[in-house]
Design a protein around this motif. Structure first.
Motif, PDB file in Angstrom:
ATOM      1  N   ARG A  18       0.813  -6.598   1.678  1.00  0.00           N
ATOM      2  CA  ARG A  18       0.463  -5.289   1.727  1.00  0.00           C
ATOM      3  C   ARG A  18       1.483  -4.477   0.782  1.00  0.00           C
ATOM      4  N   ARG A  50      -1.332  -0.398   1.689  1.00  0.00           N
ATOM      5  CA  ARG A  50      -2.450  -0.793   1.328  1.00  0.00           C
ATOM      6  C   ARG A  50      -2.593  -2.525   1.453  1.00  0.00           C
ATOM      7  N   GLN A  69      -8.422   2.998   6.874  1.00  0.00           N
ATOM      8  CA  GLN A  69      -7.952   2.853   5.427  1.00  0.00           C
ATOM      9  C   GLN A  69      -9.360   2.393   4.755  1.00  0.00           C
ATOM     10  N   HIS A 122     -10.727   4.937   1.673  1.00  0.00           N
ATOM     11  CA  HIS A 122     -10.887   4.730   0.298  1.00  0.00           C
ATOM     12  C   HIS A 122     -12.257   3.959  -0.179  1.00  0.00           C
TER      13      HIS A 122
END
Length: 691
Positions: free
Chosen positions: A453, A458, A506, A510
């Motif tokens: 990450r 992320r 997430q 995104h």
């Protein structure tokens, strides 16, 4: 002198670091040079375990003459498809449009604006075998670029528009006609090889997503005619040369229809998906041979494909000492020398088809031409005695094989493929009551979540030798989310649900297309490419949209989260055209659709302590019940971070564990856990038909 690739981490790129070709990795330096010098780009995409990639490197990229021509007229970029699947998707679509087929090594010629105008796969260095020579191809491309550049640019623009349309991939209607699963099953029947198993003819690949779909359909329909499509396929694969009888694990595919001669490379994702198939088939049938294959395959991964930090490595090569399959093949003389006793050696050679003439280029790939029970009858011994004898022989040959030069290994760790193996390893550990596999899955999960990450939390796609890099793709998020859910199901530790939800959120933030539904393959802040794909088809791995839809559906049901369920339905609707036209090619999306259309069942087991319900938990883990979700509520556990509403009011009764079953939006009266276990053991298949 090494070229620029010497600074890369990808084993595939490093394999080309000493080529005389002036290779660049994909990046701003190469793209700027192409624009500045108005040169076309030669983009070469492959992977470290690819046999023909090695051939083209040796024949062409190690040729000084070809390298000089490339260096003078092109900007040459080398890409590892496993590191950059986004580029591989786009330019593979281009090659397929240009030539009608694809594969690796992939060779594509691009304008300075990264638009493709010509491409193919492998070319020999000079004309031969019915193919033009790579030298001829290069000269023709240069001639077109120098003398007809306007036409090249026009054609590349048209091709790029086609690629953008393909990449969008969203259904206009969003409507899915009933009977899609039946249509897919009928398509599978038509291509099923009833003699040798599998679908289609040579070369024969495992169709793991379709095996999963058939199992689910059989569980729903109890249609006995479909189950042989699974059992014959799994039986024949585990008998064939595609399976490593000495060390465990499966090769990539078989070049023939018999599963005899594999393309010897071993891929992490194939083994993960196949372990999942064998786990489900074992849960459904109880076949001990499937349990053996699961154990041997998981042990292979833990022994040979696991990093000291816990992550799983990517691939093992097909070649060793410059020869494909040399590591895996045998002669009768070698077997006799190692086993000593001529009678035992002869039996071993008979059972595993090791002959003087050989079944592969004068040598023999171990395989079973018939089940071990049939050999036992022929040899007038018991199956158990023959199996013990064969196992002793295999152990001797395995240890002797360890002294051979191993095929090369690509030891990079990919978040997506690790997700697949974590899910498979957790399922195997639960089904076989093998804590070693669950512990390995958890260790790999912690490694990826902690070490892959960025500072913003992320995911990163790839890791090797202490360095994680490259923004993650949809597959990384969805496969890992599915893995976290599987770890929860194997342990009932809610930390894995928390991690699953984080990854799902997430991915929604995104990757989700708020306008037309479905998930893009790259994030909203990813490097700008000529197309942004949205993939609903399965390839060698399941589609990210199909996995996303299934995880959203399962998490939505378990947590009672209607927004997740709505997003799952929207994702499936976005791929409606695919399910309408080619359901056979979108098994994962169809599985998610079928899951949402089927009756749901949620079970809460309430007890004073975990030990009291352990026999029931183990029995549920051994049971094939794809439509069932399970939670455990213990009297002394802390407040649940996510499952409070599901567990509310569900407690043991007078100290006795209880089972609470809710289905189709209503809850039944609690059942004593011991009675539930008794009924479950008697019935064998807890959840009943899916409808």
């Amino acid at each position: 002198m090494p070229n620029r690739l010497a600074h890369e981490t990808s084993p595939y790129l490093l394999q080309h670091a000493n080529n005389p070709v002036d290779w660049y990795a994909w990046g701003e330096e190469a793209l700027a040079k192409a624009k500045q010098e108005n040169k076309p780009i030669f983009l070469s995409i492959g992977y470290s375990a690819c046999h023909w990639c090695h051939v083209m490197e040796h024949e062409s990229f190690e040729s000084q003459e070809i390298a000089d021509y490339l260096n003078e007229h092109f900007v040459s970029i080398k890409v590892d498809r496993e590191e950059r699947p986004d580029l591989d998707q786009i330019y593979m679509n281009a090659v397929q449009l240009l030539t009608g087929h694809g594969g690796w090594p992939m060779s594509v010629f691009l304008t300075c604006e990264l638009k493709p105008f010509f491409g193919g796969t492998y070319w020999p260095p000079t004309a031969g075998r019915g193919m033009p020579g790579f030298d001829q191809v290069l000269k023709a491309v240069v001639d077109a670029w120098v003398n007809r550049q306007d036409k090249v640019l026009e054609q590349s623009g048209i091709l790029t528009e086609r690629l953008q349309m393909i990449g969008a991939g969203t259904s206009e209607s969003g409507e899915i006609a009933p009977g899609r699963i039946l249509l897919a099953i009928d398509q599978m029947r038509q291509s099923f090889d009833a003699t040798h198993g599998g679908f289609g003819s040579a070369p024969k690949f495992p169709h793991t997503m379709n095996v999963d779909l058939i199992l689910r359909y059989y569980h729903q329909s109890q249609d006995d005619s479909v189950l042989p499509m699974v059992t014959t396929t799994l039986d024949k694969m585990s008998m064939g040369g595609i399976y490593d009888h000495l060390g465990g694990g499966f090769a990539r595919y078989s070049v023939d229809e018999f599963w005899l001669v594999p393309h010897f490379e071993k891929m992490l994702y194939d083994n993960a998906l196949l372990v999942g198939n064998y786990v489900d088939a074992y849960r459904l049938t109880g076949n001990p041979n499937y349990a053996r294959v699961i154990r041997e395959s998981c042990d292979y991964i833990l022994r040979d494909m696991t990093d000291e930090r816990g992550g799983f490595h990517s691939t093992e090569d097909a070649d060793s000492e410059g020869e494909e399959g040399k590591f895996y093949v045998w002669t009768p003389a070698e077997v006799h020398r190692l086993l000593g006793d001529p009678v035992i050696a002869d039996r071993f050679c008979q059972v595993y088809d090791i002959t003087e003439s050989g079944n592969f280029e004068g040598h023999s790939i171990p395989r079973l031409k018939k089940p071990l029970a049939e050999y036992a009858r022929l040899l007038e011994t018991s199956e158990e005695e023959l199996r013990d004898e064969m196992n002793r022989g295999k152990e001797v040959l395995f240890h002797a094989r360890c002294d051979r030069i191993r095929p090369g290994k690509d030891d990079k760790i990919l978040a997506s493929w690790n997700g697949l193996m974590i899910e498979a390893m957790a399922g195997a550990g639960a089904a076989l009551a093998e804590p070693t596999y669950i512990a390995a899955a958890a260790k790999a999960a912690r490694f990826v979540l902690q070490d892959m990450r960025n500072e913003a939390g992320r995911l990163l796609h790839t890791y090797r030798h202490g360095k994680a890099k490259l923004a993650a793709y949809l597959d990384d998020y969805t496969y890992l989310a599915a893995a976290m859910f599987a770890l929860y199901e194997a342990t009932f530790d809610e930390q894995w649900l928390v991690e699953c939800k984080t990854l799902v959120d997430q991915a929604i933030e995104h990757f989700y297309d708020d306008d037309q539904g479905g998930f893009f393959y790259t994030a909203d802040d990813h490097e700008a490419l000529i197309a942004r794909n949205k993939d609903f088809y399965d390839h060698s791995v399941p589609s990210g949209n199909g996995v996303a839809a299934l995880v959203l559906a399962k998490l939505g049901r378990l947590l009672g989260n209607e927004s997740y369920l709505a997003l799952a339905n929207e994702t499936i609707s976005a791929g409606a055209d695919v399910l309408q036209k080619h359901p056979f090619a979108a098994g994962q999306l169809l599985i998610a659709h079928h899951y949402l259309e089927s009756n749901s069942r949620e079970i809460v087991i309430a007890a004073s302590d975990r030990a009291e319900i352990e026999p029931l938990v183990r029995q549920l883990a051994r049971t094939y019940a794809p439509g069932v979700l399970v939670a455990v509520a213990l009297d002394d556990e802390p407040e649940s971070p996510l499952l409070n509403s599901m567990k509310a009011g569900k407690t043991a009764h007078n100290g006795a564990a209880q089972v609470y079953v809710c289905e189709n939006f209503h809850c039944n009266a609690p059942i004593d856990a011991s009675q539930y276990l008794s009924d479950l053991s008697a019935n064998g298949n807890e959840s009943g038909p899916m409808v």
